[in-house]
Design a protein around this motif. Structure first.
Motif, PDB file in Angstrom:
ATOM      1  N   THR A 213      42.783  49.566  52.060  1.00 32.40           N
ATOM      2  CA  THR A 213      43.034  48.301  50.805  1.00 32.40           C
ATOM      3  C   THR A 213      44.192  48.420  49.595  1.00 32.40           C
ATOM      4  OG1 THR A 213      40.609  48.240  51.115  1.00 32.40           O
ATOM      5  CG2 THR A 213      41.466  47.051  48.827  1.00 32.40           C
TER       6      THR A 213
ATOM      7  N   ASP B 205      42.455  40.225  43.845  1.00 36.63           N
ATOM      8  CA  ASP B 205      42.975  40.653  45.073  1.00 36.63           C
ATOM      9  C   ASP B 205      42.411  41.564  45.705  1.00 36.63           C
ATOM     10  OD1 ASP B 205      44.756  39.028  45.279  1.00 36.63           O
ATOM     11  OD2 ASP B 205      46.518  40.199  44.309  1.00 36.63           O
TER      12      ASP B 205
ATOM     13  N   SER C 274      44.551  38.112  38.088  1.00 38.29           N
ATOM     14  CA  SER C 274      44.360  38.560  39.356  1.00 38.29           C
ATOM     15  C   SER C 274      44.765  39.406  40.597  1.00 38.29           C
ATOM     16  CB  SER C 274      46.321  37.715  39.869  1.00 38.29           C
ATOM     17  OG  SER C 274      46.688  38.620  39.605  1.00 38.29           O
ATOM     18  N   ARG C 275      44.716  40.835  39.889  1.00 37.93           N
ATOM     19  CA  ARG C 275      44.735  41.735  40.568  1.00 37.93           C
ATOM     20  C   ARG C 275      43.229  42.183  41.162  1.00 37.93           C
ATOM     21  NH1 ARG C 275      48.425  41.878  43.978  1.00 37.93           N
ATOM     22  NH2 ARG C 275      49.628  43.140  42.610  1.00 37.93           N
TER      23      ARG C 275
ATOM     24  N   PHE D 190      48.569  47.085  47.848  1.00 39.11           N
ATOM     25  CA  PHE D 190      49.310  46.364  46.219  1.00 39.11           C
ATOM     26  C   PHE D 190      50.095  46.989  45.792  1.00 39.11           C
ATOM     27  CE2 PHE D 190      44.924  44.789  47.588  1.00 39.11           C
ATOM     28  CZ  PHE D 190      45.213  43.447  47.964  1.00 39.11           C
TER      29      PHE D 190
END
Length: 568
Positions: free
Chosen positions: A87, A262, A258-259, A91
């Motif tokens: 995961t 995600d 926003s993260r 990012f």
């Protein structure tokens, strides 16, 4: 005193003095098992080794006061670590401050989801994954973890989260393999596998019981660690490096909303897998003592453990099968054993982190490989192939998707495969032509039993609830059966296996009745269950079928037969 005891978990008030020796022994044994696991699983997650220590202590303390499993040991696990790495690697760069911050939030988010599901009593959500799909996912993930550690075993760093990525990285770094690292890692792996294979017989020949020998062999990774830390300084082998001593600094880094969005979906699937693992372990241990497990309570406890792990600087955690079984086998009688393990880990964090700095990374890779090899089982595939081919196809599809796409995409594919298999089965229900067993009131499948039939009457039983997914298929199948069997004047739809109908199915029944009327055939209904009858009445179909609804198939038989046909 009673008011004070009420503030503690139930096992405190029910504690017995003779439990103490077993709890102390189990706590020490699990500490020795958890030390190499916590370090190895942190590296597998792409995090510094101290994150594994932090993720080990806080959940043990929280579960001891919130959980109900007497020997459940909550902490880092291989599959959870691989899911975390898969995961977060999308990012941030592994080892960066952003990566660590995301790991903390991933644990907290998954914990909040587990907590919310537990408070909403959604323990049934574990059923989203069928057993074949879960077995395929676990087997493929174990294989991925083993393959991912072949690089560290030889002193390499292989980026990626799927089989194609690792194969490509291994090919590109083929010339960089370090002979010394490979020798150390292979030796540690040979030691662990040799002890697992020959150790029980050797220890039992020395007079040890099977249970004691099994517990001692479970902590064999500690021997490999100690041997690795005693290597001469001249050996060119990558090591863990400096490990901060003491407790982590309490801080929760802020990340953009926003993260967090995600991370929401990955956090849900990690929560789902962690819950399935933890619940299965809790049920296994509870069965040993003829106890029951409250799934919703386990959801709450596991949620609190993950929140605590994130706040302490760790990553997502779950109930570990190997540690929990060792905990029980070593004599744990209550969660005091987990408190002893937490105390042992705290002592390590304050007093022995300097020694951990010399621990070779290939040894940690060997401990992961040795622990995961036992999970590479395909017996579930053979069983699914013999029992239900659709389950075998789901197994193979999930296994292949996990290997090709990685565990994060694979788990989403697994859920979809489970749901798709369910829909496929229910969309093609079994429809049996019934007849009466001579001399009885029993009606059975004409293809399986010797039965008698009424001329011009077709008895059909649909072995599935009727809903939008199968309404068209059922209609076509019934009309086809009527067309194939000439001279049919009445059709009796036996609904003993129909537990529910939806609006689409009601429309189908109306259309089927009309189509049969146009063909000169009368449709009857039999053995309708109460909840289905209520729906038919509310929808107005009860009036449409008035006089054509029968309490039982035998009642329909007598109603449609001539006087000489229904005598027994």
């Amino acid at each position: 005193m009673a008011a004070l005891i009420s503030l503690f978990p139930g096992w405190v008030g029910a504690y017995r003095r003779h439990w103490l020796a077993g709890d102390l022994t189990a706590g020490v044994v699990v500490t020795l098992l958890l030390i190499p696991q916590s370090l190895a699983y942190a590296l597998l997650a792409g995090l510094p080794v101290q994150a594994g220590l932090y993720a080990s202590v806080a959940p043990l303390l929280v579960y001891a006061f919130s959980g109900r499993g007497y020997a459940q040991s909550v902490g880092p696990m291989a599959l959870t670590s691989l899911l975390t790495a898969a995961t977060l690697s999308r990012f941030a760069e592994s080892g960066s401050s952003d990566y660590l911050a995301l790991a903390l939030w991933l644990a907290i988010l998954s914990g909040l989801m587990l907590l919310a599901m537990g408070m909403a009593r959604l323990g049934f959500i574990a059923d989203l994954l069928s057993e074949p799909v879960l077995a395929a996912f676990t087997t493929a993930s174990a294989l991925l973890i083993v393959l991912s550690q072949l690089g560290p075993l030889a002193g390499l760093h292989l980026p990626g989260n799927s089989l194609p990525q690792w194969l490509l990285a291994a090919w590109q770094q083929a010339a960089a393999w370090q002979a010394s690292s490979l020798w150390v890692g292979a030796s540690a792996l040979a030691l662990l596998l040799g002890l697992r294979r020959r150790g029980p017989a050797v220890l039992q020949s020395l007079g040890m019981s099977t249970a004691v020998a099994s517990v001692l062999l479970r902590i064999a990774p500690v021997l490999a660690m100690l041997a690795g830390m005693l290597l001469p300084p001249g050996w060119q082998v990558p090591v863990v490096g400096p490990v901060p001593a003491g407790l982590p600094v309490a801080a929760l880094p802020l990340i953009p909303l926003s993260r967090l969005a995600d991370l929401a979906m990955p956090a849900f699937f990690i929560a789902l897998i962690n819950y399935v693992q933890s619940l299965s372990v809790a049920q296994l241990l509870a069965a040993r003592r003829q106890e029951s497990v409250d799934p919703d309570r386990e959801l709450v406890a596991l949620g609190l453990c993950n929140i605590a792990a994130g706040l302490a600087g760790g990553f997502p955690v779950t109930g570990g099968l190997s540690r929990s079984v060792v905990n029980a086998d070593a004599g744990a009688n209550s969660q005091l054993a987990s408190l002893v393990t937490a105390a042992g880990m705290l002592l390590l964090m304050f007093l022995a982190t300097g020694a951990l700095a010399r621990l070779p990374l290939p040894v940690l890779a060997a401990t992961i490989i040795a622990s995961l090899l036992s999970m590479l089982k395909v017996a579930s595939l053979r069983r699914a192939w013999l029992a239900e081919r659709a389950d075998a196809v789901a197994w193979l599809l999930t296994f292949g998707l996990v290997l090709l796409l990685g565990v994060d995409s694979g788990i989403m594919a697994g859920v979809l495969v489970s749901l798709a298999t369910l829909l496929w089965r229910s969309s093609r229900p079994h429809i049996a032509v019934l007849g009466r067993v001579p001399g009885t009131h029993h009606f059975r499948n004409c293809l399986r039993h010797t039965v008698e039939c009424l001329p011009g009457v077709l008895l059909l039983r649909v072995d599935e609830s009727l809903y939008f997914g199968n309404a068209r298929q059922v209609r076509q199948a019934l009309l086809s059966r009527v067309g194939q069997q000439g001279g049919v004047r009445q059709v009796v739809l036996v609904m003993s296996a129909v537990n529910r109908v939806d609006t689409t199915a009601l429309t189908m029944l109306e259309g089927l009745d009309l189509a049969l009327q146009q063909a000169g055939v009368e449709l009857h209904l039999a053995e309708i269950k109460g909840p289905v009858t209520d729906i038919l009445q509310r929808a107005g179909l009860a009036a449409r079928f008035a006089g054509r609804v029968h309490l039982s198939t035998q009642a329909a038989w007598q109603s449609l037969a001539g006087p000489a046909d229904y005598q027994i």
